[in-house]
Design an enzyme around this catalytic site. Structure first.
Site, PDB file in Angstrom:
ATOM      1  N   GLU A 155     -20.039 -38.671 103.064  1.00  0.00           N
ATOM      2  CA  GLU A 155     -20.217 -39.856 103.893  1.00  0.00           C
ATOM      3  C   GLU A 155     -20.429 -39.460 105.349  1.00  0.00           C
ATOM      4  O   GLU A 155     -19.535 -38.886 105.965  1.00  0.00           O
ATOM      5  CB  GLU A 155     -18.973 -40.744 103.765  1.00  0.00           C
ATOM      6  N   ARG A 177     -18.478 -50.984  94.496  1.00  0.00           N
ATOM      7  CA  ARG A 177     -17.962 -49.643  94.203  1.00  0.00           C
ATOM      8  C   ARG A 177     -19.125 -48.766  93.784  1.00  0.00           C
ATOM      9  O   ARG A 177     -19.498 -48.702  92.612  1.00  0.00           O
ATOM     10  CB  ARG A 177     -16.909 -49.729  93.072  1.00  0.00           C
ATOM     11  N   ASP A 189     -10.018 -35.967  99.611  1.00  0.00           N
ATOM     12  CA  ASP A 189     -10.238 -37.032 100.594  1.00  0.00           C
ATOM     13  C   ASP A 189     -10.098 -36.403 101.976  1.00  0.00           C
ATOM     14  O   ASP A 189      -9.006 -36.306 102.511  1.00  0.00           O
ATOM     15  CB  ASP A 189      -9.231 -38.172 100.369  1.00  0.00           C
ATOM     16  N   HIS A 206     -21.155 -44.931 103.406  1.00  0.00           N
ATOM     17  CA  HIS A 206     -20.192 -44.513 102.360  1.00  0.00           C
ATOM     18  C   HIS A 206     -20.963 -44.139 101.083  1.00  0.00           C
ATOM     19  O   HIS A 206     -20.847 -44.813 100.045  1.00  0.00           O
ATOM     20  CB  HIS A 206     -19.226 -45.666 102.094  1.00  0.00           C
ATOM     21  N   GLN A 222      -9.880 -53.151 105.127  1.00  0.00           N
ATOM     22  CA  GLN A 222     -10.213 -51.722 105.105  1.00  0.00           C
ATOM     23  C   GLN A 222     -11.734 -51.545 105.173  1.00  0.00           C
ATOM     24  O   GLN A 222     -12.473 -52.216 104.471  1.00  0.00           O
ATOM     25  CB  GLN A 222      -9.643 -51.123 103.806  1.00  0.00           C
ATOM     26  N   ARG A 271     -19.536 -54.433 104.905  1.00  0.00           N
ATOM     27  CA  ARG A 271     -19.820 -54.261 103.472  1.00  0.00           C
ATOM     28  C   ARG A 271     -19.509 -55.507 102.647  1.00  0.00           C
ATOM     29  O   ARG A 271     -19.842 -55.553 101.467  1.00  0.00           O
ATOM     30  CB  ARG A 271     -19.056 -53.047 102.909  1.00  0.00           C
TER      31      ARG A 271
HETATM   32  C1  BG6 Z   1     -13.206 -43.105 101.537  1.00  0.00           C
HETATM   33  C2  BG6 Z   1     -11.833 -42.863 102.114  1.00  0.00           C
HETATM   34  O1  BG6 Z   1     -14.153 -43.072 102.543  1.00  0.00           O
HETATM   35  O2  BG6 Z   1     -13.217 -44.391 100.920  1.00  0.00           O
HETATM   36  C3  BG6 Z   1     -10.802 -42.982 101.009  1.00  0.00           C
HETATM   37  O3  BG6 Z   1     -11.789 -41.589 102.725  1.00  0.00           O
HETATM   38  C4  BG6 Z   1     -10.919 -44.311 100.308  1.00  0.00           C
HETATM   39  O4  BG6 Z   1      -9.516 -42.810 101.563  1.00  0.00           O
HETATM   40  C5  BG6 Z   1     -12.340 -44.490  99.828  1.00  0.00           C
HETATM   41  O5  BG6 Z   1     -10.019 -44.358  99.221  1.00  0.00           O
HETATM   42  C6  BG6 Z   1     -12.605 -45.800  99.087  1.00  0.00           C
HETATM   43  O6  BG6 Z   1     -12.243 -46.905  99.823  1.00  0.00           O
HETATM   44  P1  BG6 Z   1     -12.374 -48.352  99.212  1.00  0.00           P
HETATM   45  O7  BG6 Z   1     -11.835 -49.296 100.240  1.00  0.00           O
HETATM   46  O8  BG6 Z   1     -13.840 -48.571  98.944  1.00  0.00           O
HETATM   47  O9  BG6 Z   1     -11.589 -48.355  97.933  1.00  0.00           O
END
Ligand code: BG6
Length: 297
Positions: A272, A55, A212, A167, A79, A84
């Protein structure tokens, strides 16, 4: 240039003081210092032990952005894909140093290369298990900026589709003083409104709540992130035509177990750069290259 390395991370520093730190887990950049400041936000509760995507810093999104759609080769992947959360290989460094003069040390730079290929993945629960690829990810630290770039190769015999994105969690002092320019007029998909298509505003973007947005901008225009009306970062993009702007704000930040401190959302903005609004097809044998350069001002 000094490099230190253990089996989980690589740190590189320039004689002029700038540094970068990269975890092999996800090839995630977790720190970039320049001008005596940390430029990347890293959650105080981020997992750095390979148990969860990091994070903060610069995680890599590949081969799918967001939750994978149904009936697609990426269906079943986590997701933002597997890049990553995979352990990358450190391929080595290249350095360059301009000669010192009596009054200066000379500017040095260093490029760190990382690799990931299908042979290194754990079992993946999707059609992707049938695809072959090799990615070289290069992280270049210069005195003024940080460059990240990808060469994604299809090393197999089947064509496949992918999305990718850096990201990037940029560090800021106070989100209420931040503005993002360079996306004026571009329309975007607002994920806080179920992906509704919204016509872009004419002025710079400011953030006063959850944001977002997926901007599809076409030409890779310069994006400037300013704080108190003073430019703080410039983001240059190469072939990355889409831009996501994200800040979870208070409630969503609280809902993320790995987000800290509690008011950390005031200290970050994700801008991003990627190619995520459509699928990129990579034919067997082909290579796709894209990258970004972030200048700390
Ligand atoms: C962003 C998305 O790029 O990443 C968001 O647009 C998402 O919708 C965020 O919540 C974080 O994603 P994650 O999987 O790292 O919690």
């Amino acid at each position: 240039v000094s490099i230190s390395q253990d089996n989980s991370r690589i740190t590189a520093s320039l004689p002029t003081g700038e540094s970068v730190e990269v975890l092999l887990y996800g090839a995630t950049i977790i720190s970039w210092k320049a001008k005596g400041k940390e430029n990347l936000f890293l959650s105080s509760k981020a997992h750095l032990d390979g148990s969860k995507a990091v994070r903060g810093g610069i995680p890599l999104v590949f081969p799918v952005f967001g939750p994978p759609p149904a009936d697609h080769a990426t269906t079943g992947l986590p997701q933002h894909g597997f890049a990553r959360t995979s352990k990358w290989e450190y391929l080595g460094k290249s350095t360059s140093e301009s000669s010192a003069t009596p009054n200066s040390k000379g500017d040095a730079s260093v490029k760190l290369d990382f690799g990931l290929s299908h042979t290194m993945l754990d079992k993946i629960p999707s059609e992707w298990k049938n695809y072959e690829f090799g990615i070289t990810y290069s992280v270049t630290l210069n005195k003024e900026d940080l460059e990240t770039s990808f060469a994604i190769r299809n090393t197999g015999e089947k064509d496949w589709e992918f999305q990718t994105l850096f990201h990037t969690y940029l560090a800021v002092d106070n989100i209420s003083q931040v503005s993002v320019s360079g996306l004026e007029g571009a329309s975007y998909k607002d994920k806080t409104q179920g992906g509704k298509e919204v016509k872009g505003t004419s002025g710079p973007i400011t953030i006063g709540g959850e944001v977002d947005r997926n901007y599809s901008q076409g030409p890779t225009k310069l994006i400037t992130i300013a704080e108190k009306n003073k430019p703080r970062y410039e983001l240059y993009r190469d072939l990355l035509i889409d831009v996501v702007v994200w800040n979870p704000w208070e409630t969503k930040a609280k809902g993320m177990a790995d987000f800290g401190p509690e008011d950390g959302y005031k200290k970050m903005i994700c801008v991003e750069a990627g190619s995520v609004m459509q699928w990129n097809t990579l034919e067997a044998g082909d290579t796709w290259e894209g990258g970004q350069r972030i200048k700390a001002l």
